[in-house]
Design a protein around this motif. Structure first.
Motif, mmCIF file in Angstrom:
data_model
loop_
_atom_site.group_PDB
_atom_site.id
_atom_site.type_symbol
_atom_site.label_atom_id
_atom_site.label_comp_id
_atom_site.label_asym_id
_atom_site.label_seq_id
_atom_site.Cartn_x
_atom_site.Cartn_y
_atom_site.Cartn_z
ATOM 1 N N PHE A 154 0.855 -1.189 0.000
ATOM 2 C CA PHE A 154 0.000 0.000 0.000
ATOM 3 C C PHE A 154 0.888 1.236 0.000
ATOM 4 O O PHE A 154 1.602 1.477 0.977
ATOM 5 N N PHE A 155 0.849 2.015 -1.079
ATOM 6 C CA PHE A 155 1.697 3.193 -1.210
ATOM 7 C C PHE A 155 0.925 4.466 -0.834
ATOM 8 O O PHE A 155 -0.143 4.727 -1.410
ATOM 9 N N PHE A 156 1.478 5.215 0.108
ATOM 10 C CA PHE A 156 0.837 6.457 0.559
ATOM 11 C C PHE A 156 1.684 7.666 0.168
ATOM 12 O O PHE A 156 2.913 7.589 0.182
ATOM 13 N N GLU A 157 1.012 8.771 -0.152
ATOM 14 C CA GLU A 157 1.769 10.015 -0.313
ATOM 15 C C GLU A 157 2.091 10.530 1.095
ATOM 16 O O GLU A 157 1.425 10.148 2.066
ATOM 17 N N PRO A 158 3.115 11.377 1.210
ATOM 18 C CA PRO A 158 3.454 11.912 2.534
ATOM 19 C C PRO A 158 2.204 12.517 3.193
ATOM 20 O O PRO A 158 1.420 13.197 2.518
ATOM 21 N N ASN A 159 1.996 12.216 4.456
ATOM 22 C CA ASN A 159 0.761 12.658 5.119
ATOM 23 C C ASN A 159 1.015 12.934 6.588
ATOM 24 O O ASN A 159 2.076 12.598 7.131
ATOM 25 N N GLU A 160 0.034 13.522 7.222
ATOM 26 C CA GLU A 160 0.187 13.957 8.613
ATOM 27 C C GLU A 160 -0.010 12.805 9.620
ATOM 28 O O GLU A 160 0.175 13.003 10.817
ATOM 29 N N PHE A 161 -0.426 11.592 9.132
ATOM 30 C CA PHE A 161 -0.827 10.529 10.054
ATOM 31 C C PHE A 161 0.313 9.591 10.445
ATOM 32 O O PHE A 161 0.439 9.200 11.583
ATOM 33 N N PHE A 162 1.103 9.194 9.449
ATOM 34 C CA PHE A 162 2.270 8.347 9.772
ATOM 35 C C PHE A 162 3.405 8.682 8.814
ATOM 36 O O PHE A 162 3.190 9.314 7.775
ATOM 37 N N THR A 163 4.601 8.234 9.194
ATOM 38 C CA THR A 163 5.777 8.589 8.393
ATOM 39 C C THR A 163 6.056 7.567 7.288
ATOM 40 O O THR A 163 6.810 7.867 6.362
ATOM 41 N N ASN A 164 5.437 6.371 7.396
ATOM 42 C CA ASN A 164 5.628 5.367 6.336
ATOM 43 C C ASN A 164 5.064 5.876 5.006
ATOM 44 O O ASN A 164 4.047 6.571 4.990
ATOM 45 N N THR A 165 5.726 5.523 3.901
ATOM 46 C CA THR A 165 5.109 5.749 2.590
ATOM 47 C C THR A 165 4.651 4.411 2.006
ATOM 48 O O THR A 165 3.964 4.364 0.995
ATOM 49 N N LEU A 166 5.062 3.323 2.668
ATOM 50 C CA LEU A 166 4.678 1.981 2.213
ATOM 51 C C LEU A 166 4.252 1.137 3.404
ATOM 52 O O LEU A 166 5.006 1.002 4.374
ATOM 53 N N LEU A 167 3.033 0.620 3.337
ATOM 54 C CA LEU A 167 2.589 -0.359 4.340
ATOM 55 C C LEU A 167 2.448 -1.705 3.619
ATOM 56 O O LEU A 167 1.991 -1.754 2.470
ATOM 57 N N THR A 168 2.850 -2.775 4.287
ATOM 58 C CA THR A 168 2.810 -4.082 3.612
ATOM 59 C C THR A 168 2.065 -5.126 4.430
ATOM 60 O O THR A 168 1.999 -5.050 5.655
ATOM 61 N N LYS A 169 1.521 -6.072 3.706
ATOM 62 C CA LYS A 169 0.869 -7.230 4.339
ATOM 63 C C LYS A 169 1.257 -8.443 3.504
ATOM 64 O O LYS A 169 0.983 -8.476 2.300
ATOM 65 N N THR A 170 1.893 -9.415 4.128
ATOM 66 C CA THR A 170 2.369 -10.593 3.397
ATOM 67 C C THR A 170 1.545 -11.823 3.758
ATOM 68 O O THR A 170 1.278 -12.071 4.937
ATOM 69 N N TYR A 171 1.112 -12.552 2.733
ATOM 70 C CA TYR A 171 0.363 -13.790 2.946
ATOM 71 C C TYR A 171 1.214 -14.982 2.535
ATOM 72 O O TYR A 171 1.682 -15.041 1.395
ATOM 73 N N LYS A 172 1.419 -15.896 3.470
ATOM 74 C CA LYS A 172 2.136 -17.144 3.163
ATOM 75 C C LYS A 172 1.133 -18.141 2.602
ATOM 76 O O LYS A 172 0.033 -18.308 3.129
ATOM 77 N N MET A 173 1.535 -18.811 1.538
ATOM 78 C CA MET A 173 0.659 -19.797 0.913
ATOM 79 C C MET A 173 1.261 -21.192 1.091
ATOM 80 O O MET A 173 2.468 -21.334 1.338
ATOM 81 N N ARG A 174 0.435 -22.187 0.907
ATOM 82 C CA ARG A 174 0.918 -23.563 0.883
ATOM 83 C C ARG A 174 0.256 -24.272 -0.275
ATOM 84 O O ARG A 174 -0.958 -24.218 -0.435
ATOM 85 N N SER A 175 1.057 -24.916 -1.115
ATOM 86 C CA SER A 175 0.490 -25.687 -2.223
ATOM 87 C C SER A 175 0.959 -27.115 -2.126
ATOM 88 O O SER A 175 1.698 -27.598 -2.962
ATOM 89 N N GLU A 176 0.569 -27.792 -1.031
ATOM 90 C CA GLU A 176 0.826 -29.236 -0.978
ATOM 91 C C GLU A 176 -0.269 -29.899 -0.163
ATOM 92 O O GLU A 176 -0.809 -29.313 0.772
#
Lengths: 309, 309
Positions: A144-166
């Protein structure tokens, strides 16, 4: 005995079926590879989308011609008008509140949205899907890419999903393609006083002995879309309480939906064109149930009138 | 005007989305290639299955070991017992009526089955899926292999489904992967008097002038699974009557289901292990509706008793 002999043969077929499940797992791994290959082919189009949304690229006339029927044209303009009516700004850049509008238009996402999330999501500029590299355990990351803002200093928030294919050793026949097994969020560096995932409540405490009352301030979790980046952790023993389990089940569904539908077709969720189809099924079911209820009420009233005569 | 400028940009996004749909079509073509590649990997396992079912191969002890929980073991033996109770034959070869049992266990297929189809389907020995060659228009053929029998001289009946994996020009956003576009069956060379897809009816006709009555024999279509091999033809103009349209819609669903589920997992439909999951959704919905009905009836009776006091 004939039955036992046949049972032996059926068991042999089941063992063949387990082998099929393992081949199927390999198939889905190759499909994942294909998805990675195609992700690279979509990316230039998605980048252009991002540039248009942000306003860093103004499309030329020939890129904006759209030969649609009138109804569709109306949907587009209606969607835009509704978004715009509160705004007075002259000629804003790009497509303001593009992703916030997408979020609002999709039930699965709008259910998570709180009023205090909206001013923050106005700064969301792009969502990308990043697949795990070849040879790595299967996973995908929502960026999730954010423009600079007054709420947080991150410009990128991430969420990773681990998958299983077996296939699961203990239940190989339930295997039906890759499954999400777990997810990890990221730390949000909130500006002081802007963290919407927490709220302070005041509580009165009575001193047991003296009977005097004092007011204490407690910080407690607050409903917010941004809790999406702090999913419940699965403890070592793998056992979750019911609440966390429900949160994770919903989380996996949302993660999958953002990856499979929202990112690839964002504009159709912005205009609403992708939404009608998705909701049709629900409406029909609802309508049927309503009809049943209505029928029984009419019947009830009929009986009532009949008896009271 | 701001709204018009934004609408232009949204149109540009929609044009990008059409490009995405065409890339997606290519993706599904490559998935189809992968499916062809994997079909070749599954085939030796399916051939062995066929040999065990026909009784031309007797699996060795180590191939028949199955470490299942007791419940599953029970399912297997129950399925077999039920199939067997009418039979007295000592030690039949292979797994008699394997495919007929699969057909009977799957609602979608058993709905098509007529009593007169069952003796014929006892001779069904295998179903294979054959994909179109690379570079050819996308399609798949279901191949039904029969042992020599008294009903028809064919040993192979085929049904071919034509697919399309490209976005519709007039509605590119509805594209969501390959679709079945049409199907063709095959001629069944019925032995004289054995064609279950036809029946003769006797009709009395009165002579208009003379008033005498004569009995004429007419041959009319008869319900049968084997009508599956003679689907309604789509006329040149592409317009179908409602009946044919409904028949084809059901036909496409059945063809897809045989390809996607039945052939890859036949043994699980034979034992019933694959069926519970598929039916769970339906049961739940059914139960809910039942509960509603039951609730209203109780309510009705309650009101009735109340009024009659």
């Amino acid at each position: 005995h004939a039955d036992l002999k046949e049972m032996r043969r059926v068991n042999a077929l089941k063992n063949l079926q387990v082998k099929c499940a393992h081949i199927e797992a390999k198939f889905y791994e190759e499909v994942h590879e294909l998805e990675r290959k195609y992700a690279a082919m979509y990316q230039p189009l998605f980048d252009k989308r991002s540039d248009i949304v942000k306003g860093s690229y103004e499309p030329a006339d020939d890129e904006c011609e759209w030969k649609a029927d009138e109804e569709e044209e109306l949907t587009v303009s209606k969607a835009i008008m509704e978004e715009k009516k509160d705004e007075e700004k002259e000629d804003p850049k790009g497509i303001p509140e593009f992703w916030l509008t997408v979020f609002k238009n999709v039930d699965l996402l709008s259910d998570m949205l709180q009023e205090h999330d909206e001013p923050i999501l106005k700064h969301l500029q792009d969502i990308k899907v990043k697949f795990s590299d070849a040879g790595q355990p299967m996973s995908f990351t929502l960026e999730f890419f954010f423009e600079p803002n007054e709420f947080f200093t991150n410009t990128l928030l991430t969420k990773t999903y681990k998958m299983r294919s077996e296939p699961d050793e203990s239940d190989p026949f339930s295997f039906d393609g890759p499954e999400i097994m777990g997810c990890t969020g990221c730390q949000i560096d909130w500006t002081k006083g802007k963290n919407v995932t927490l709220k302070t409540i005041k509580k009165k405490q009575k001193h047991k002995g003296r009977g005097t009352v004092r007011t204490v301030t407690k910080t407690v979790p607050n409903d917010s879309f941004f809790n999406f980046f702090a999913p419940p952790e699965v403890p070592e023993n793998g056992e979750l309480d019911e609440d966390s389990e429900a949160v994770l089940a919903a989380d996996f569904e949302i993660g999958h939906f953002i990856r499979e539908r929202i990112v690839p077709r964002a504009v159709l969720y912005f205009t609403g064109e992708a939404i009608e189809d998705d909701d049709d099924d629900y409406d029909e079911e609802g309508e049927e149930a309503d009809d049943e209820v209505r029928f029984f009420f009419s019947f009830l009233i009929y009986i009532y009138i009949y008896i009271c005569k």
